[in-house]
Scaffold this motif. Structure first.
Motif, short mmCIF file in Angstrom:
data_model
loop_
_atom_site.label_atom_id
_atom_site.label_comp_id
_atom_site.label_asym_id
_atom_site.label_seq_id
_atom_site.Cartn_x
_atom_site.Cartn_y
_atom_site.Cartn_z
N ARG A 137 43.17 38.53 41.02
CA ARG A 137 43.22 37.62 39.88
C ARG A 137 43.17 36.16 40.36
O ARG A 137 42.50 35.32 39.74
N ALA A 140 39.61 35.35 41.40
CA ALA A 140 38.72 35.18 40.25
C ALA A 140 38.95 33.85 39.57
O ALA A 140 37.99 33.15 39.18
N LEU A 141 40.21 33.45 39.42
CA LEU A 141 40.50 32.17 38.78
C LEU A 141 40.08 31.00 39.66
O LEU A 141 39.69 29.95 39.17
N ALA A 143 37.52 30.93 41.55
CA ALA A 143 36.06 30.77 41.47
C ALA A 143 35.69 29.81 40.34
O ALA A 143 34.68 29.12 40.42
N GLY A 148 34.39 33.45 36.43
CA GLY A 148 35.70 33.72 37.01
C GLY A 148 36.71 34.13 35.98
O GLY A 148 37.51 35.05 36.20
N ALA A 152 38.62 37.77 35.80
CA ALA A 152 40.07 37.89 35.74
C ALA A 152 40.52 38.67 34.51
O ALA A 152 41.49 39.41 34.54
#
Length: 315
Positions: A137, A140-141, A143, A148, A152
């Protein structure tokens, strides 16, 4: 100097989360049914023979995990490759009429095993823990952007992880890599139909048929069934009476002679039928022991804190 393990990436599982392959030598391989609306290709007789050999093979040391909310058997890929090179496989392959392909090297085992994910009989997964979920997570955040945030959002919440010890949560991995690696896990999608399933089905159908024909039974058999049903109802009633009596006795003794007396304390415990009635009675001292243990732990913590403060003062 040992050679690096051979890898053979195969198909992409639909709807799976992306994950980097464990080896830099892995190259993507196009799925034979890529772009086809029918999904994965049907399994060949040779592939089904391989799956039948591996499905309940003890060498795989399969465990259970939670995949999409359901229990599923998963295993390490390296154990499957070892099983395909074992003497048991050679013996099974040499049997008359066997469809198993000859395998003598690890490369041939990789090529043979690769047919399982191609036909969606076994799919690569990864174990999802709270730590790995938080890492995914955060990545992803980090990115940024809509991609992103979408990645997430696709991750399951922490509350969805398995709470049963030894039964991890599994998620599909897009890159279907085959290699003798400790971190490669595969889950069985295909389930072999066993003979006992047909036997149970036949037994159930025969039982229903016999119940339907109950009016045609001989009078002595119907009388025996009546006595048997009355006996079972009596046992069930006796069980309820025993549960009420033991509860009333415990309530009386809890206030009269604490901590209270239980008749058949293991009556509702997760034990066998005979163990449910052993011992006959026991005092309710478990909660008292827990309280004493908790108080002792609290005293130890206080003592440790005081010792730490005294040591700081001495310094």
């Amino acid at each position: 100097m040992s050679a690096a393990p051979r890898t053979a990436p195969v198909s992409h599982a639909p709807g799976a989360t992306s994950s980097p392959p464990p080896s830099t030598n892995a190259q993507p391989l196009s799925h034979p049914s890529a772009g086809a609306p029918g999904g994965p290709p049907p399994a060949s007789p040779t592939t089904l023979a391989l799956a039948s050999f591996l499905r309940h093979n003890g060498a795989l040391k399969m465990r259970q995990g939670v995949l999409n909310g359901k229990r599923a058997d998963f295993f390490r890929c390296k154990r499957a490759l070892r099983a395909l090179q074992s003497p048991a496989y050679v013996k099974a392959q040499k049997k008359k009429g066997s469809l198993l392909p000859p395998i003598t090297t690890e490369e041939e085992a990789i090529v043979a095993f690769r047919a399982l994910p191609v036909s969606s009989l076994a799919i690569r997964v990864e174990k999802l823990t709270r730590k790995s979920l938080a890492t995914k997570r955060a990545a992803a955040l980090a990115a940024g952007g809509p991609a992103g945030a979408a990645a997430a959002a696709k991750l399951p919440p922490e509350s969805a992880l398995s709470k049963t010890k030894g039964v991890p949560t599994l998620v599909f991995v897009r890159e279907q890599v085959v290699a003798a690696d400790d971190e490669l896990y595969y889950v069985w999608i295909w389930e072999q139909v066993q003979l006992r399933i047909y036997l149970y089905a036949g037994l159930g159908a025969a039982t229903v048929f016999a119940i339907v024909l109950f009016p045609l039974w001989p009078p002595i058999m119907r009388l025996g069934v009546w006595y048997l049903s009355m006996g079972l109802l009596g046992l069930i009633g006796l069980f309820f009476v025993l549960a009420i009596v033991r509860l009333v006795l415990f309530c009386v003794t809890y206030f009269a002679t604490p901590p209270g007396l239980w008749i058949f304390p293991n009556l509702f415990a997760d034990v066998g039928f005979v163990d449910s009635f052993i011992p006959t009675y026991a005092w309710n001292v478990k909660s008292e022991k827990k309280k004493k243990k908790g108080a002792a732990v609290g005293e130890e913590k206080v003592t440790a804190s005081v010792s730490a403060v005294v040591a700081e003062d001495d310094e």
